[in-house]
Design a protein around this motif. Structure first.
Motif, short mmCIF file in Angstrom:
data_model
loop_
_atom_site.label_atom_id
_atom_site.label_comp_id
_atom_site.label_asym_id
_atom_site.label_seq_id
_atom_site.Cartn_x
_atom_site.Cartn_y
_atom_site.Cartn_z
N ALA A 26 5.16 4.80 -7.01
CA ALA A 26 4.69 5.72 -7.34
C ALA A 26 4.37 5.94 -9.03
N GLN A 27 5.56 5.23 -8.77
CA GLN A 27 6.41 4.86 -10.79
C GLN A 27 5.63 4.31 -11.40
N ASP A 30 2.05 4.46 -12.41
CA ASP A 30 1.98 5.47 -13.39
C ASP A 30 2.44 5.15 -14.67
N ALA A 33 -0.52 2.87 -15.20
CA ALA A 33 -1.33 3.34 -15.90
C ALA A 33 -0.82 3.85 -17.25
N GLN A 34 0.23 4.50 -18.10
CA GLN A 34 0.23 4.49 -19.22
C GLN A 34 0.64 3.95 -19.62
N ARG A 87 -6.51 5.57 -9.25
CA ARG A 87 -5.48 7.09 -9.37
C ARG A 87 -6.00 7.87 -9.19
N LEU A 90 -2.62 7.87 -6.02
CA LEU A 90 -1.50 8.11 -7.49
C LEU A 90 -1.74 9.74 -7.25
N ASP A 91 -2.74 10.17 -7.61
CA ASP A 91 -3.04 11.68 -7.99
C ASP A 91 -2.85 12.45 -6.12
N GLN A 94 1.22 12.43 -5.04
CA GLN A 94 1.84 13.46 -6.35
C GLN A 94 1.70 14.82 -5.87
#
Length: 123
Positions: A26-27, A30, A33-34, A87, A90-91, A94
């Motif tokens: 998950a990290q 993320d 994505a960034q 996306r 991941l959402d 989280q």
């Protein structure tokens, strides 16, 4: 030192023998994505590009469509991004983590823990 110890769940979702998603993956999602790059994401997380690529490959194989899509280099360079499914996954992961962290059963388990001592404290 905190008054009460806190448990930290580490949620891993397995599909057969593969870990389809967990905290590290998950990290990584993320970070991709960034930064729009597997390489940059790997670097920011202190892992090799090869390790990051293998984690992405496992995730892409475990879900019904790739979570990360890549573009090869060219005039504007390559890159990576989360797919719409990536996306969404991941959402949801989280949200799942937040739900488990806030659940009453976890709070009840924490109340049953021994008080912190030098031998069971975390740095």
């Amino acid at each position: 030192m905190p008054d009460h110890p806190h448990l930290v769940p580490r949620l891993r979702l397995k599909l057969g023998q593969d870990i389809a998603l967990g905290p590290g993956k998950a990290q990584l999602l993320d970070a991709i994505a960034q930064g729009h790059s597997i390489s940059a994401a790997a670097k920011s997380l202190g892992m090799s590009y090869r390790r990051a690529w293998l984690l992405v490959d496992t995730m892409n194989r475990c879900f019904k469509a790739p979570l990360v899509t890549t573009a090869t280099g060219g005039r504007h360079g390559g890159g990576a991004q989360l797919s719409e499914l990536g996306r969404q996954v991941l959402d949801l992961y989280q949200q799942y983590q937040q739900t488990v962290q806030a659940c009453a059963e976890l709070r009840a388990l924490e109340q049953l823990l021994a008080p912190p001592t030098e031998t069971n404290e975390q740095p």
